[in-house]
Design a protein around this motif. Structure first.
Motif, PDB file in Angstrom:
ATOM      1  N   ASP A  10       2.279  -5.206  -1.842  1.00 60.52           N
ATOM      2  CA  ASP A  10       3.784  -4.893  -2.229  1.00 60.52           C
ATOM      3  C   ASP A  10       3.845  -3.067  -2.597  1.00 60.52           C
ATOM      4  OD1 ASP A  10       3.186  -4.592  -5.087  1.00 60.52           O
ATOM      5  OD2 ASP A  10       4.358  -6.223  -4.943  1.00 60.52           O
ATOM      6  N   ALA A  11       2.027  -1.968  -2.969  1.00 63.41           N
ATOM      7  CA  ALA A  11       2.780  -0.926  -3.149  1.00 63.41           C
ATOM      8  C   ALA A  11       2.509   0.343  -1.406  1.00 63.41           C
ATOM      9  CB  ALA A  11       1.564  -0.192  -3.510  1.00 63.41           C
ATOM     10  N   ASP A  12       3.034   1.518  -1.396  1.00 65.57           N
ATOM     11  CA  ASP A  12       2.442   1.646  -0.652  1.00 65.57           C
ATOM     12  C   ASP A  12       1.056   2.091  -0.229  1.00 65.57           C
ATOM     13  OD1 ASP A  12       2.975   3.651   1.989  1.00 65.57           O
ATOM     14  OD2 ASP A  12       4.132   4.929   0.971  1.00 65.57           O
ATOM     15  N   TRP A  13       0.129   1.075   0.142  1.00 69.19           N
ATOM     16  CA  TRP A  13      -0.975   1.656  -0.192  1.00 69.19           C
ATOM     17  C   TRP A  13      -1.512   2.186   1.147  1.00 69.19           C
ATOM     18  CZ3 TRP A  13      -2.790  -0.030   4.449  1.00 69.19           C
ATOM     19  CH2 TRP A  13      -2.436  -0.866   4.859  1.00 69.19           C
ATOM     20  N   ALA A  14      -1.127   2.454   2.716  1.00 65.07           N
ATOM     21  CA  ALA A  14      -1.695   3.548   3.237  1.00 65.07           C
ATOM     22  C   ALA A  14      -1.752   4.626   2.613  1.00 65.07           C
ATOM     23  CB  ALA A  14      -0.614   3.451   4.557  1.00 65.07           C
ATOM     24  N   ALA A  15      -0.256   5.040   2.081  1.00 68.63           N
ATOM     25  CA  ALA A  15      -0.599   6.351   1.613  1.00 68.63           C
ATOM     26  C   ALA A  15      -1.394   6.700   0.453  1.00 68.63           C
ATOM     27  CB  ALA A  15       1.363   7.213   1.306  1.00 68.63           C
ATOM     28  N   GLU A  16      -1.290   6.163  -0.525  1.00 71.84           N
ATOM     29  CA  GLU A  16      -2.648   5.501  -1.907  1.00 71.84           C
ATOM     30  C   GLU A  16      -3.589   6.406  -1.132  1.00 71.84           C
ATOM     31  OE1 GLU A  16      -3.501   5.745  -5.820  1.00 71.84           O
ATOM     32  OE2 GLU A  16      -1.815   6.605  -4.612  1.00 71.84           O
ATOM     33  N   VAL A  17      -3.987   5.384  -0.157  1.00 71.03           N
ATOM     34  CA  VAL A  17      -5.483   5.768   0.945  1.00 71.03           C
ATOM     35  C   VAL A  17      -5.606   6.881   1.139  1.00 71.03           C
ATOM     36  CG1 VAL A  17      -7.241   5.201   2.358  1.00 71.03           C
ATOM     37  CG2 VAL A  17      -5.921   2.929   1.318  1.00 71.03           C
ATOM     38  N   VAL A  18      -5.170   7.292   1.428  1.00 71.35           N
ATOM     39  CA  VAL A  18      -4.846   9.130   1.807  1.00 71.35           C
ATOM     40  C   VAL A  18      -5.019  10.517   0.945  1.00 71.35           C
ATOM     41  CG1 VAL A  18      -3.751  11.121   2.866  1.00 71.35           C
ATOM     42  CG2 VAL A  18      -3.204   8.448   4.297  1.00 71.35           C
ATOM     43  N   ARG A  19      -4.475   9.324  -0.003  1.00 72.18           N
ATOM     44  CA  ARG A  19      -4.545  10.417  -1.074  1.00 72.18           C
ATOM     45  C   ARG A  19      -5.807  10.412  -1.793  1.00 72.18           C
ATOM     46  NH1 ARG A  19      -4.311  10.238  -6.767  1.00 72.18           N
ATOM     47  NH2 ARG A  19      -3.997   8.318  -7.625  1.00 72.18           N
ATOM     48  N   GLY A  23      -6.522  13.776   1.669  1.00 77.32           N
ATOM     49  CA  GLY A  23      -6.079  13.578   2.953  1.00 77.32           C
ATOM     50  C   GLY A  23      -6.306  13.058   4.070  1.00 77.32           C
ATOM     51  N   ARG A  24      -7.569  13.188   4.007  1.00 75.25           N
ATOM     52  CA  ARG A  24      -8.212  12.432   5.573  1.00 75.25           C
ATOM     53  C   ARG A  24      -8.185  10.973   5.398  1.00 75.25           C
ATOM     54  NH1 ARG A  24     -13.352  12.545   2.695  1.00 75.25           N
ATOM     55  NH2 ARG A  24     -13.863   9.978   2.456  1.00 75.25           N
ATOM     56  N   GLY A  25      -8.306   9.722   5.013  1.00 71.84           N
ATOM     57  CA  GLY A  25      -8.296   8.724   5.267  1.00 71.84           C
ATOM     58  C   GLY A  25      -9.293   7.978   4.835  1.00 71.84           C
ATOM     59  N   ALA A  26      -9.469   6.701   5.303  1.00 71.34           N
ATOM     60  CA  ALA A  26     -10.328   5.453   5.529  1.00 71.34           C
ATOM     61  C   ALA A  26     -10.760   5.856   6.891  1.00 71.34           C
ATOM     62  CB  ALA A  26     -10.249   4.078   5.083  1.00 71.34           C
ATOM     63  N   GLU A  27     -12.347   5.869   7.014  1.00 68.18           N
ATOM     64  CA  GLU A  27     -13.308   5.688   8.087  1.00 68.18           C
ATOM     65  C   GLU A  27     -13.544   4.281   9.003  1.00 68.18           C
ATOM     66  OE1 GLU A  27     -14.399   9.656   6.276  1.00 68.18           O
ATOM     67  OE2 GLU A  27     -14.125   7.934   5.674  1.00 68.18           O
ATOM     68  N   ALA A  30       1.987  -7.188  11.122  1.00 71.94           N
ATOM     69  CA  ALA A  30       2.429  -5.754  11.458  1.00 71.94           C
ATOM     70  C   ALA A  30       1.599  -4.553  10.552  1.00 71.94           C
ATOM     71  CB  ALA A  30       3.682  -5.400  10.539  1.00 71.94           C
ATOM     72  N   ASN A  31       0.894  -5.400   9.745  1.00 72.07           N
ATOM     73  CA  ASN A  31       0.357  -4.793   9.107  1.00 72.07           C
ATOM     74  C   ASN A  31      -1.327  -3.522   9.835  1.00 72.07           C
ATOM     75  OD1 ASN A  31      -1.387  -4.714   5.072  1.00 72.07           O
ATOM     76  ND2 ASN A  31      -3.230  -5.324   6.978  1.00 72.07           N
ATOM     77  N   LEU A  32      -1.484  -4.136  10.925  1.00 79.00           N
ATOM     78  CA  LEU A  32      -1.899  -2.840  11.366  1.00 79.00           C
ATOM     79  C   LEU A  32      -1.237  -1.372  11.040  1.00 79.00           C
ATOM     80  CD1 LEU A  32      -4.591  -2.684  13.285  1.00 79.00           C
ATOM     81  CD2 LEU A  32      -3.148  -3.507  15.379  1.00 79.00           C
ATOM     82  N   GLY A  33       0.150  -1.867  11.408  1.00 73.85           N
ATOM     83  CA  GLY A  33       0.594  -0.938  12.157  1.00 73.85           C
ATOM     84  C   GLY A  33       0.430   0.580  10.566  1.00 73.85           C
ATOM     85  N   ARG A  34       0.790  -0.511   9.694  1.00 75.20           N
ATOM     86  CA  ARG A  34      -0.301   0.484   8.234  1.00 75.20           C
ATOM     87  C   ARG A  34      -1.253   1.006   7.891  1.00 75.20           C
ATOM     88  NH1 ARG A  34       3.770  -3.761   7.272  1.00 75.20           N
ATOM     89  NH2 ARG A  34       2.557  -5.130   6.304  1.00 75.20           N
ATOM     90  N   SER A  35      -2.302   0.222   8.582  1.00 78.58           N
ATOM     91  CA  SER A  35      -3.737   0.740   8.148  1.00 78.58           C
ATOM     92  C   SER A  35      -4.040   1.635   9.742  1.00 78.58           C
ATOM     93  CB  SER A  35      -4.782  -0.657   9.419  1.00 78.58           C
ATOM     94  OG  SER A  35      -4.674  -1.892   7.748  1.00 78.58           O
ATOM     95  N   LEU A  36      -3.212   2.134  10.451  1.00 79.02           N
ATOM     96  CA  LEU A  36      -3.797   2.873  11.133  1.00 79.02           C
ATOM     97  C   LEU A  36      -2.693   4.108  10.369  1.00 79.02           C
ATOM     98  CD1 LEU A  36      -2.505   2.288  14.940  1.00 79.02           C
ATOM     99  CD2 LEU A  36      -4.955   2.290  14.038  1.00 79.02           C
ATOM    100  N   GLN A  37      -2.147   4.095   9.706  1.00 79.01           N
ATOM    101  CA  GLN A  37      -1.474   5.119   9.116  1.00 79.01           C
ATOM    102  C   GLN A  37      -3.073   5.893   7.180  1.00 79.01           C
ATOM    103  OE1 GLN A  37       2.390   3.415   7.494  1.00 79.01           O
ATOM    104  NE2 GLN A  37       3.121   4.022   9.542  1.00 79.01           N
ATOM    105  N   ALA A  38      -3.494   4.539   7.554  1.00 80.98           N
ATOM    106  CA  ALA A  38      -4.450   5.134   6.479  1.00 80.98           C
ATOM    107  C   ALA A  38      -5.846   5.711   7.080  1.00 80.98           C
ATOM    108  CB  ALA A  38      -4.804   3.452   5.485  1.00 80.98           C
TER     109      ALA A  38
END
Length: 338
Positions: free
Chosen positions: A215-224, A228-232, A241-249
């Motif tokens: 329930d957190a903003d985990w996509a932004a946290e992964v980037v942080r 700033g790179r994100g997950a490979e 809709a989880n796919l969209g958030r995964s794309l953001q990470a």
């Protein structure tokens, strides 16, 4: 050859867990190119629950024997079988007939529409089994054919996992935990997302580097966390809709392996995120026997131990399915022998 004249099995006479019943059947003999296997342990997958509830992508013919994943011992071989003699410890392959390379269009899966393995004995094509890891007992080995190979195939075979990469993994089910173990084995950093505080703590204890609340903003946290790179790589076990958030990470040129459908079969995400990150989105449907063999060698070499949530006896299969329905940290296993 076994001297028994009958076998014991569990089958669904109708859809719904209340229609799971134990039955007796004549002991089969292996035909040409087949083997008779004594099942020592079988593990359950979320797919088995969907099929039982008739909420899978197709409806199973009734009655059917569930489960695709087993470890056992070859008891007898049919004419023309050269690979097995009898007495070998083996595990099943999930996609029957997918030996190597691209998956054949005619391949079937065990546990519907192919034969189910939640039985004391099962007859399979000789090519539908392979050697079990020497380092694992039957209960541990039974967890490998679907969940473990899915994670291995996504991250290693298709993803080319490398040390130093970051892998984002959703949930704490069987595929997710094997993904964590394989990523750690290859020197990758693991970020997991879970809705359960208890399971987040268990994932950290198992070796995850970071575990984030769903329930957190985990996509932004992964980037942080990745500067700033994100997950490979992402093991997308949720869908929807989880796919969209995964794309953001996701990192640029990163890979999303689509595995699960916990939020349904439809997926949603921004095309701008996919294009901007040059994302590679690939569906994963387990893997080949050759990949399974490579994974088994890696497990033996690294002494990897699968996470088994609970072992149930053969008389307690309904309780095993109930446990699967509640959710488990690790694999739910039915043990037929010690």
């Amino acid at each position: 050859m076994t001297s028994a004249t009958t076998l014991q099995r569990w089958q669904f006479t109708d859809f719904g867990l209340e229609h799971l019943a134990r039955a007796e059947a004549p002991m089969p003999s292996p035909g040409p190119g087949q083997v008779l296997v004594q099942v020592d342990a079988a593990s359950l997958n979320y797919r088995d629950l969907l099929i039982a509830r008739n909420t899978y992508r197709w409806s199973a013919p009734l009655p059917f024997v569930p489960a695709s994943d087993m470890a056992g011992t070859v008891l007898a071989v049919g004419d023309g079988v050269k690979r097995w003699r009898g007495g070998e410890r083996v595990i099943s392959t999930f996609v029957a007939g997918w030996l190597d390379g691209a998956a054949p269009a005619t391949a079937q899966t065990l546990g519907v529409p192919g034969p189910g393995v939640l039985a004391s004995h099962v007859v399979l094509d000789a090519d539908w089994i392979t050697d079990a890891p020497a380092s694992l007992n039957a209960a541990q080995a039974s967890t490998l054919p679907c969940a473990a190979l899915t994670a291995w195939f996504a991250l290693v075979e298709e993803g080319g996992l490398q040390a130093g990469q970051t892998v984002l993994i959703h949930g704490t089910g069987g595929v997710a935990l094997f993904g964590l173990q394989f990523a750690r084995m290859h020197g990758a950093r693991v970020v997991m997302v879970s809705g359960s505080a208890d399971k987040r703590a268990q994932a950290l204890a198992l070796g995850a580097h970071h575990v984030l609340a769903r329930d957190a903003d985990w996509a932004a946290e992964v980037v942080r966390l990745t500067d700033g790179r994100g997950a490979e790589q992402v093991l997308e076990t949720v869908g929807g809709a989880n796919l969209g958030r995964s794309l953001q990470a996701l990192a640029r040129n990163g890979r999303v392996s689509v595995i699960g459908v916990l939020e349904g079969g439809d997926m949603a995400g921004s095309a701008f995120d996919a294009i901007g990150r040059r994302a590679r989105i690939q569906g994963i449907s387990v893997g080949s026997r050759a990949a399974l063999d490579r994974m088994v060698r890696a497990i033996d070499l690294n002494r990897l131990e699968p996470v088994v949530a609970t072992e149930y006896g053969f008389d307690d299969v309904p309780q095993a399915f109930d446990h699967l329905a509640r959710g488990a940290f690790g694999k739910v296993v039915v043990r037929l022998s010690r």
